[in-house]
Scaffold this motif. Structure first.
Motif, PDB file in Angstrom:
ATOM      1  N   LEU A  82       1.152  -1.156   0.094  1.00 60.19           N
ATOM      2  CA  LEU A  82       0.273  -0.062  -0.513  1.00 60.19           C
ATOM      3  C   LEU A  82       1.043   1.623   0.137  1.00 60.19           C
ATOM      4  N   ALA A  83       0.242   1.996  -0.426  1.00 62.21           N
ATOM      5  CA  ALA A  83       1.357   3.574  -1.005  1.00 62.21           C
ATOM      6  C   ALA A  83       0.863   4.669  -0.525  1.00 62.21           C
ATOM      7  N   VAL A  84       1.532   5.339  -0.131  1.00 60.37           N
ATOM      8  CA  VAL A  84       0.628   6.873   0.366  1.00 60.37           C
ATOM      9  C   VAL A  84       0.958   8.043  -0.118  1.00 60.37           C
ATOM     10  N   THR A  85       0.947   9.136  -0.452  1.00 60.46           N
ATOM     11  CA  THR A  85       1.760  10.355  -0.352  1.00 60.46           C
ATOM     12  C   THR A  85       1.910  10.599   1.082  1.00 60.46           C
ATOM     13  N   GLN A  86       2.782  11.029   1.473  1.00 58.12           N
ATOM     14  CA  GLN A  86       3.143  11.696   2.652  1.00 58.12           C
ATOM     15  C   GLN A  86       3.430  13.069   3.264  1.00 58.12           C
ATOM     16  N   GLY A  87       3.658  13.812   1.686  1.00 59.37           N
ATOM     17  CA  GLY A  87       3.996  15.455   1.011  1.00 59.37           C
ATOM     18  C   GLY A  87       4.635  15.336  -0.150  1.00 59.37           C
ATOM     19  N   VAL A 113       4.290   1.911   2.138  1.00 64.16           N
ATOM     20  CA  VAL A 113       5.224   2.166   0.931  1.00 64.16           C
ATOM     21  C   VAL A 113       4.438   4.053   1.709  1.00 64.16           C
ATOM     22  N   ALA A 114       6.150   5.470   2.062  1.00 61.22           N
ATOM     23  CA  ALA A 114       5.604   6.546   1.453  1.00 61.22           C
ATOM     24  C   ALA A 114       5.945   7.038   0.826  1.00 61.22           C
ATOM     25  N   VAL A 115       5.517   7.920  -0.235  1.00 62.23           N
ATOM     26  CA  VAL A 115       5.445   8.504  -1.295  1.00 62.23           C
ATOM     27  C   VAL A 115       5.487   9.615  -1.485  1.00 62.23           C
ATOM     28  N   HIS A 116       7.449  10.850  -2.235  1.00 60.76           N
ATOM     29  CA  HIS A 116       6.766  12.017  -2.417  1.00 60.76           C
ATOM     30  C   HIS A 116       5.930  12.518  -3.332  1.00 60.76           C
ATOM     31  N   HIS A 117       5.468  13.384  -3.002  1.00 58.94           N
ATOM     32  CA  HIS A 117       4.371  13.683  -3.852  1.00 58.94           C
ATOM     33  C   HIS A 117       4.878  13.954  -5.424  1.00 58.94           C
ATOM     34  N   LEU A 118       5.816  15.069  -5.327  1.00 55.64           N
ATOM     35  CA  LEU A 118       6.640  14.711  -7.036  1.00 55.64           C
ATOM     36  C   LEU A 118       7.671  13.640  -7.604  1.00 55.64           C
ATOM     37  N   MET A 321       0.446   7.267 -10.090  1.00 53.49           N
ATOM     38  CA  MET A 321       1.598   7.766  -9.670  1.00 53.49           C
ATOM     39  C   MET A 321       2.088   7.273  -8.602  1.00 53.49           C
ATOM     40  N   ILE A 322       1.562   7.855  -7.862  1.00 46.34           N
ATOM     41  CA  ILE A 322       1.660   7.304  -6.277  1.00 46.34           C
ATOM     42  C   ILE A 322       2.207   5.814  -5.877  1.00 46.34           C
ATOM     43  N   ALA A 323       0.817   4.979  -7.212  1.00 42.61           N
ATOM     44  CA  ALA A 323       1.302   3.722  -6.471  1.00 42.61           C
ATOM     45  C   ALA A 323       2.482   3.259  -7.442  1.00 42.61           C
ATOM     46  N   ALA A 324       2.666   3.730  -8.420  1.00 45.21           N
ATOM     47  CA  ALA A 324       4.335   3.955  -9.378  1.00 45.21           C
ATOM     48  C   ALA A 324       5.064   3.993  -8.813  1.00 45.21           C
ATOM     49  N   ALA A 325       5.377   5.454  -8.033  1.00 47.84           N
ATOM     50  CA  ALA A 325       6.343   5.542  -6.964  1.00 47.84           C
ATOM     51  C   ALA A 325       7.008   5.142  -6.239  1.00 47.84           C
ATOM     52  N   GLY A 326       5.272   4.204  -5.632  1.00 48.19           N
ATOM     53  CA  GLY A 326       5.476   3.465  -4.408  1.00 48.19           C
ATOM     54  C   GLY A 326       5.952   2.232  -5.158  1.00 48.19           C
ATOM     55  N   LEU A 327       5.879   1.263  -5.884  1.00 46.72           N
ATOM     56  CA  LEU A 327       6.322   0.229  -6.555  1.00 46.72           C
ATOM     57  C   LEU A 327       7.697   0.420  -6.336  1.00 46.72           C
ATOM     58  N   LYS A 329      10.208   2.233  -5.057  1.00 46.45           N
ATOM     59  CA  LYS A 329      10.490   2.501  -3.839  1.00 46.45           C
ATOM     60  C   LYS A 329      10.215   0.854  -2.829  1.00 46.45           C
ATOM     61  N   PHE A 330       9.059   0.197  -3.187  1.00 43.54           N
ATOM     62  CA  PHE A 330       9.115  -1.146  -2.679  1.00 43.54           C
ATOM     63  C   PHE A 330       9.952  -2.204  -2.810  1.00 43.54           C
ATOM     64  N   ARG A 331      10.429  -2.251  -4.442  1.00 40.57           N
ATOM     65  CA  ARG A 331      11.796  -3.078  -5.040  1.00 40.57           C
ATOM     66  C   ARG A 331      12.768  -2.476  -4.678  1.00 40.57           C
ATOM     67  N   ALA A 332      12.994  -1.695  -4.323  1.00 41.96           N
ATOM     68  CA  ALA A 332      14.241  -0.829  -3.750  1.00 41.96           C
ATOM     69  C   ALA A 332      14.313  -1.082  -2.371  1.00 41.96           C
ATOM     70  N   GLY A 333      13.265  -1.906  -1.618  1.00 47.65           N
ATOM     71  CA  GLY A 333      13.730  -1.937  -0.924  1.00 47.65           C
ATOM     72  C   GLY A 333      13.558  -0.912   0.567  1.00 47.65           C
ATOM     73  N   VAL A 334      12.522   0.275   0.465  1.00 49.64           N
ATOM     74  CA  VAL A 334      12.970   1.128   1.352  1.00 49.64           C
ATOM     75  C   VAL A 334      10.804   0.284   1.543  1.00 49.64           C
ATOM     76  N   THR A 335      10.473   0.613   3.190  1.00 51.56           N
ATOM     77  CA  THR A 335       8.958   0.868   3.133  1.00 51.56           C
ATOM     78  C   THR A 335       9.435   1.692   4.863  1.00 51.56           C
ATOM     79  N   ALA A 336       7.951   2.146   4.972  1.00 49.87           N
ATOM     80  CA  ALA A 336       7.514   2.642   6.175  1.00 49.87           C
ATOM     81  C   ALA A 336       6.575   1.942   7.145  1.00 49.87           C
ATOM     82  N   SER A 337       7.378   2.545   8.424  1.00 47.84           N
ATOM     83  CA  SER A 337       6.957   2.107   9.662  1.00 47.84           C
ATOM     84  C   SER A 337       5.005   2.573  10.298  1.00 47.84           C
ATOM     85  N   LEU A 338       4.618   1.703  10.737  1.00 42.75           N
ATOM     86  CA  LEU A 338       3.036   2.384  11.076  1.00 42.75           C
ATOM     87  C   LEU A 338       3.029   3.845  12.210  1.00 42.75           C
TER      88      LEU A 338
END
Ligand code: KG4
Ligand code: ZN
Length: 348
Positions: A82-87, A113-118, A321-327, A329-338
Motif C-alpha cells: 500500500l502506497a500513500v502520499t506523505q507530503g 510505502v511513503a511516497v513524495h508527491h513529486l 502515479m503514487i502507486a507507481a512511485a510506491g512500487l 520504492k518498494f522494489r528498492a526495499g524501502v517501506t515505512a513503519s506504522l
C-alpha cells in the motif's frame, strides 16, 4: 505484484491499483485510478480552502478506495503493498490519506510505502511511457511546484532548480482571479489563450542570473519566477477604468501563456543541454496545458531529443502515479513503519 495507491495531498481524493508487468522497459500497468475532485466545492471561494478539503477527504476516502478495488476487480487479498502520499501538501489533507493507509496496512497486513508527491508526478511519465532514456531532465510543474529534476538512475531525483516565488500553476490561478475567471485558472486561461493574440499585451520575462540566498546549493540561473508576471497583469487590469472586454481578456490570457510556456520550455532545454540529457519530460497539473505540450514536442523534434508527457488524466493529481512511485520504492526495499506521519514540507 499489485499495489494500492492513495493520494490526498490537496483537493483530489484518489485511490488506484497499479500492477507490475514483468517487462523492465514498461514496468507498470494501471488497473484502476479513481479520482474524486473537490473543484466544485473550492470554486465558490476562488481557491482551495484547507479545512474544507480535509473534511471532504474524510467523507470520500472509503468510497474512493472501495471503487478503486472494485474497478480493478480485486480484494485486499490481491494486494502486495500500500502506497500513500506523505507530503508535501496541505497537512490536514495529507493526514486523512496517511491515517487511512496506516489503518488499512495494519488491518490487511500489508507493507506500507511513503511516497513524495513529486516523485509521483515524475513517475507518471514512466507509468505512461515506460522507462525514460537516462539521464533525463524532468520539469514538474503544478499548482504548488515548478522544479527541474535530473534523473540519472531510476528512482533517484536530483533537484536542479525551482521557482523563487509562485509556482506556474499558482500564477495561472492568480491571473485567472485577476481577470474574473473561475478557479482553477489553468484550464480556463488555456482555452481563452487559443482565441487571443499572444503578442497583444507586453508582459515581462524574468531572467535570474544569481544564486538564491535561500538555496545557495543551487546555481540559480535555471530558477523560475512568476510573481513579476502576475504583478504586470495586475497593473494592466488596473490601468483600465472599465472592465476588460472579452477580446482583451483573451489577449491577456494568450500573452501570459506565451511568456509562461516560453520560460518553462527554455529552462528545461537549457538544463537538458547542460546535463547531457538523453530525454526530457514535463509532468504535474500544468503539463495538461495545450501550448506547453505542443511546444515540448516541437522543440524535442528540432533538438532530436525524445520528449515525454503523461496523459491528461495522469497530469493532474491522481493515485496511480503514487502507486507507481510506491512500487519503485518498494522494489528498492524501502517501506515505512506504522508511526509514519504526514509532512507538509517533505523534501525530495
Ligand atoms: O498537479 P496538480 O493537480 O496539483 C498540484 O499538485 O498542485 O496541479 C494543479 C494546477 C492548478 O494550478 C491548475 O490551474 C493547473 O495545474 N492546470 C493547468 C492546466 N490544467 C491544470 N495550468 C495550465 N494549463 C492547463 N491546461
Ligand atoms: Zn500535484
Amino acid at each position: 505484484m499489485r499495489i494500492l495507491g492513495i493520494e490526498t495531498s490537496c483537493d483530489e481524493t484518489s485511490a488506484a491499483v497499479v500492477e507490475e508487468t514483468g517487462d523492465a522497459a514498461k514496468p507498470w500497468t494501471i488497473r484502476s485510478n479513481v479520482i474524486a475532485s473537490q473543484v466544485q466545492i473550492h470554486r465558490e471561494w476562488g481557491g482551495v480552502v484547507p479545512e474544507l478539503a480535509s473534511r471532504q477527504h474524510i467523507r470520500d476516502i472509503c468510497g474512493v478506495v472501495e471503487r478503486a478495488l472494485t474497478e480493478a476487480r480485486m480484494t485486499w487479498e490481491d494486494l502486495g503493498a500500500l502506497a500513500v502520499t506523505q507530503g508535501p501538501g496541505l497537512v490536514g489533507s495529507l493526514l486523512v490519506g496517511v491515517s487511512f493507509a496506516k489503518a488499512a496496512a495494519a488491518a490487511a497486513e500489508l507493507p506500507l510505502v511513503a511516497v513524495h508527491h513529486l516523485a509521483g508526478h515524475i513517475e507518471s511519465l514512466v507509468l505512461q511511457n515506460g522507462e525514460l532514456p537516462l539521464p533525463s531532465v524532468v520539469l514538474v510543474v503544478s499548482g504548488g511546484h515548478t522544479s527541474l529534476y535530473l534523473i540519472e538512475r531510476p528512482g533517484s531525483y536530483h533537484l536542479l532548480s525551482r521557482t523563487r516565488d509562485d509556482a506556474a500553476g499558482e500564477a495561472y490561478d492568480k491571473v485567472a482571479k485577476l481577470l474574473g475567471l473561475p478557479y482553477p485558472g489553468g484550464p480556463v486561461i488555456d482555452r481563452l489563450a487559443t482565441i487571443g493574440n499572444d503578442r497583444a499585451v507586453a508582459l515581462p520575462t524574468t531572467r535570474l542570473t544569481h544564486a538564491d540566498r535561500n538555496a545557495p546549493q543551487l546555481k540559480g540561473d535555471l530558477d523560475f519566477s512568476f510573481s513579476g508576471l502576475k504583478t504586470a497583469v495586475l497593473r494592466y487590469v488596473r490601468s483600465h477604468t472599465r472592465p476588460l472586454s472579452e477580446t482583451e481578456v483573451a489577449d491577456v490570457a494568450a500573452s501570459f501563456q506565451r511568456i509562461v510556456v516560453t520560460s518553462l520550455i527554455e529552462k528545461l532545454f537549457d538544463a537538458a543541454r547542460r546535463y547531457g540529457a538523453n530525454s526530457v519530460g514535463i509532468s504535474g497539473g500544468v503539463s495538461a496545458n495545450s501550448r506547453l505540450r505542443a511546444e515540448l514536442q516541437e522543440r524535442g523534434a528540432r533538438r532530436e531529443i525524445p520528449t515525454f508527457l503523461p496523459s491528461l488524466q495522469l497530469s493532474t493529481d491522481n493515485a496511480a502515479m503514487i502507486a507507481a512511485a510506491g512500487l519503485r520504492k518498494f522494489r528498492a526495499g524501502v517501506t515505512a513503519s506504522l508511526d509514519l506521519n504526514a509532512d507538509a514540507a517533505l523534501s525530495l
